[in-house]
Design an enzyme around this catalytic site. Structure first.
Site, mmCIF file in Angstrom:
data_model
loop_
_atom_site.group_PDB
_atom_site.id
_atom_site.type_symbol
_atom_site.label_atom_id
_atom_site.label_comp_id
_atom_site.label_asym_id
_atom_site.label_seq_id
_atom_site.Cartn_x
_atom_site.Cartn_y
_atom_site.Cartn_z
ATOM 1 N N LYS A 151 -1.338 -9.376 2.655
ATOM 2 C CA LYS A 151 -0.600 -9.016 3.748
ATOM 3 C C LYS A 151 -1.469 -7.907 4.535
ATOM 4 O O LYS A 151 -2.159 -7.197 4.012
ATOM 5 C CB LYS A 151 0.752 -8.118 3.451
ATOM 6 C CG LYS A 151 1.423 -7.570 4.526
ATOM 7 C CD LYS A 151 2.884 -7.141 4.349
ATOM 8 C CE LYS A 151 2.937 -5.739 3.775
ATOM 9 N NZ LYS A 151 2.382 -4.590 4.643
ATOM 10 N N ASP A 164 -1.124 -6.090 -0.403
ATOM 11 C CA ASP A 164 -1.257 -5.314 0.639
ATOM 12 C C ASP A 164 -2.997 -5.264 0.957
ATOM 13 O O ASP A 164 -3.386 -4.516 -0.198
ATOM 14 C CB ASP A 164 -0.745 -4.115 0.890
ATOM 15 C CG ASP A 164 0.234 -4.018 2.185
ATOM 16 O OD1 ASP A 164 0.035 -4.845 3.021
ATOM 17 O OD2 ASP A 164 0.897 -2.923 1.903
ATOM 18 N N GLU A 198 9.032 -3.982 10.614
ATOM 19 C CA GLU A 198 9.480 -2.725 10.142
ATOM 20 C C GLU A 198 9.806 -1.710 11.002
ATOM 21 O O GLU A 198 9.123 -1.615 12.244
ATOM 22 C CB GLU A 198 8.260 -1.971 9.185
ATOM 23 C CG GLU A 198 8.501 -0.654 8.788
ATOM 24 C CD GLU A 198 7.651 -0.082 7.690
ATOM 25 O OE1 GLU A 198 6.652 -0.954 7.274
ATOM 26 O OE2 GLU A 198 7.888 0.984 7.174
ATOM 27 N N GLU A 249 -1.738 -5.504 8.565
ATOM 28 C CA GLU A 249 -0.927 -5.056 9.566
ATOM 29 C C GLU A 249 -1.591 -5.235 10.972
ATOM 30 O O GLU A 249 -2.888 -5.337 10.917
ATOM 31 C CB GLU A 249 -0.964 -3.511 9.336
ATOM 32 C CG GLU A 249 0.100 -3.006 8.084
ATOM 33 C CD GLU A 249 0.125 -1.537 7.814
ATOM 34 O OE1 GLU A 249 -0.237 -0.822 8.861
ATOM 35 O OE2 GLU A 249 0.785 -1.246 6.765
ATOM 36 N N ASP A 269 0.941 -1.086 0.015
ATOM 37 C CA ASP A 269 -0.084 -0.069 -0.147
ATOM 38 C C ASP A 269 0.842 1.311 -0.012
ATOM 39 O O ASP A 269 0.385 2.349 -0.100
ATOM 40 C CB ASP A 269 -1.074 0.202 1.424
ATOM 41 C CG ASP A 269 -0.374 0.097 2.470
ATOM 42 O OD1 ASP A 269 0.872 -0.120 2.725
ATOM 43 O OD2 ASP A 269 -1.034 0.113 3.381
ATOM 44 N N SER A 270 2.343 1.232 0.007
ATOM 45 C CA SER A 270 3.106 2.230 -0.220
ATOM 46 C C SER A 270 2.785 2.850 -1.456
ATOM 47 O O SER A 270 3.294 3.715 -1.960
ATOM 48 C CB SER A 270 4.621 1.821 -0.103
ATOM 49 O OG SER A 270 4.888 0.350 -0.937
HETATM 50 O O1 KIV Z 1 3.590 -0.997 1.723
HETATM 51 C C1 KIV Z 1 4.557 -1.347 1.719
HETATM 52 O O2 KIV Z 1 5.573 -1.312 0.673
HETATM 53 C C2 KIV Z 1 5.135 -2.382 2.742
HETATM 54 C C3 KIV Z 1 6.584 -2.681 2.838
HETATM 55 C C4 KIV Z 1 7.594 -1.459 3.317
HETATM 56 C C5 KIV Z 1 6.866 -3.822 3.648
HETATM 57 O O3 KIV Z 1 4.384 -2.960 3.497
#
Ligand code: KIV
Length: 297
Positions: free
Chosen positions: A147, A117, A215, A149, A78-79
């Site tokens: 993924k 994510d 992280e 959180e 989600d970055s």
């Molecule tokens: O969203 C992302 O890119 C991440 C990584 C930094 C682990 O969660």
């Protein structure tokens, strides 16, 4: 990252180590192509004590480059909210945004396990919400895992997803979707909260997570977690003891203007792109592009 030759100064593809050097079919990093990496391959890599790299990807062309370089796991993070869409946090990105990017990464790769994510607000409300969101990522985009959180507060979601057949990668420490609770992007897990993080990691393993991203946590805490669980840990700003390392590709390639302390720049794409686009502009203005070799008769 471990201090192996492939982490030295940037070079051409010809300078890079050959895939076979990293172990043929049994090696997770750079193993022979032919089929997708699976969560079982990832579990076996931990048993062998093998370290491996993960990078983010958000489009088909970069996915293809990373896949052909032997990167075993691609994360559609989600970055993307920040590096693709230009927001100042990960919060605004939507499921629809990430579905399109994930589908592109799946189409661009043939070997890597593609992890999507789950964005902010798409899984926290209930197990039902998490199942519906994850099912969309797997059915529509073709993701191989998701993924999410958090620690104990998302255990019901992890259990429900795994029992429905969805592999789950967990994420502890500085979880960017909680930036407003943390009051900024700062190191997590110092003092008593470190004990809670170790307990969270053990609970996530029991709930069925196949890996845990750590992280921005102190190195000794990351090492404790890595030896306390039998699933792989994937560090970002968590020192060198984790089983794997992840970086956002724009950070490692030198596109990010002010990268975090934990980022190592393996290329300087910002300078290369600046030089290239200025040369193009100059050649257009001066009439030297297109030349005869770029012209149809
Ligand atoms: O969203 C992302 O890119 C991440 C990584 C930094 C682990 O969660």
């Amino acid at each position: 990252m471990s201090s192996t030759a492939h982490n030295s100064a940037p070079g051409s593809a010809a300078d890079a180590p050959s895939l076979d050097q990293y172990g043929g079919p049994a090696g997770l990093y750079g193993g022979k192509p032919g089929r997708r990496v699976t969560v079982r391959d990832i579990a076996l890599a931990k048993e062998r004590g093998e370290k491996w790299p993960m990078v983010t990807a958000y489009d088909a062309m970069t996915a293809r480059v990373f896949d052909e370089a032997g990167i075993p796991v691609l994360l559609v993070g989600d970055s993307a909210a920040m590096v693709v869409f230009g927001y100042d946090s990960t919060l605004p990105v939507t499921v629809d945004d990430l579905i399109s990017l994930t589908a592109a990464v799946v189409r661009g790769s043939s070997r890597a396990l593609v992890v999507a994510d789950l964005p902010f607000g798409s899984y926290q409300a209930s197990t039902q919400q998490a199942l519906e969101t994850a099912a969309r990522f797997m059915k529509v985009a073709g993701a191989h895992a998701v993924k999410l959180e958090g620690g104990r507060r998302v255990l019901p979601q992890v259990e429900a997803l795994v029992s429905a057949g969805v592999p789950v990668m967990a994420h502890l420490g500085l979880t960017p979707q909680s930036v407003n609770v943390f009051g900024g992007y700062r190191v997590q897990g110092r003092g008593q909260s470190g004990e809670e993080l170790v307990a969270d990691a053990k609970d996530l393993e029991r709930a069925g997570a196949f890996a845990i991203v750590l992280e921005c946590v102190p190195t000794d805490l990351a090492e404790r977690v890595t030896t306390s669980v039998s699933i792989p840990t994937i560090g970002i700003g968590a020192g060198g003891s984790t089983d794997a390392q992840v970086l956002v590709w724009q950070d490692l390639m030198g596109l990010t203007r002010t990268p975090a302390k934990f980022v190592k720049k393996y290329a300087d794409l910002a300078s290369d792109m600046d030089r290239a686009v200025r040369t193009f502009a100059h050649e257009v203005a001066s009439g030297t592009f297109p030349g005869p070799e770029h012209t149809y008769n």
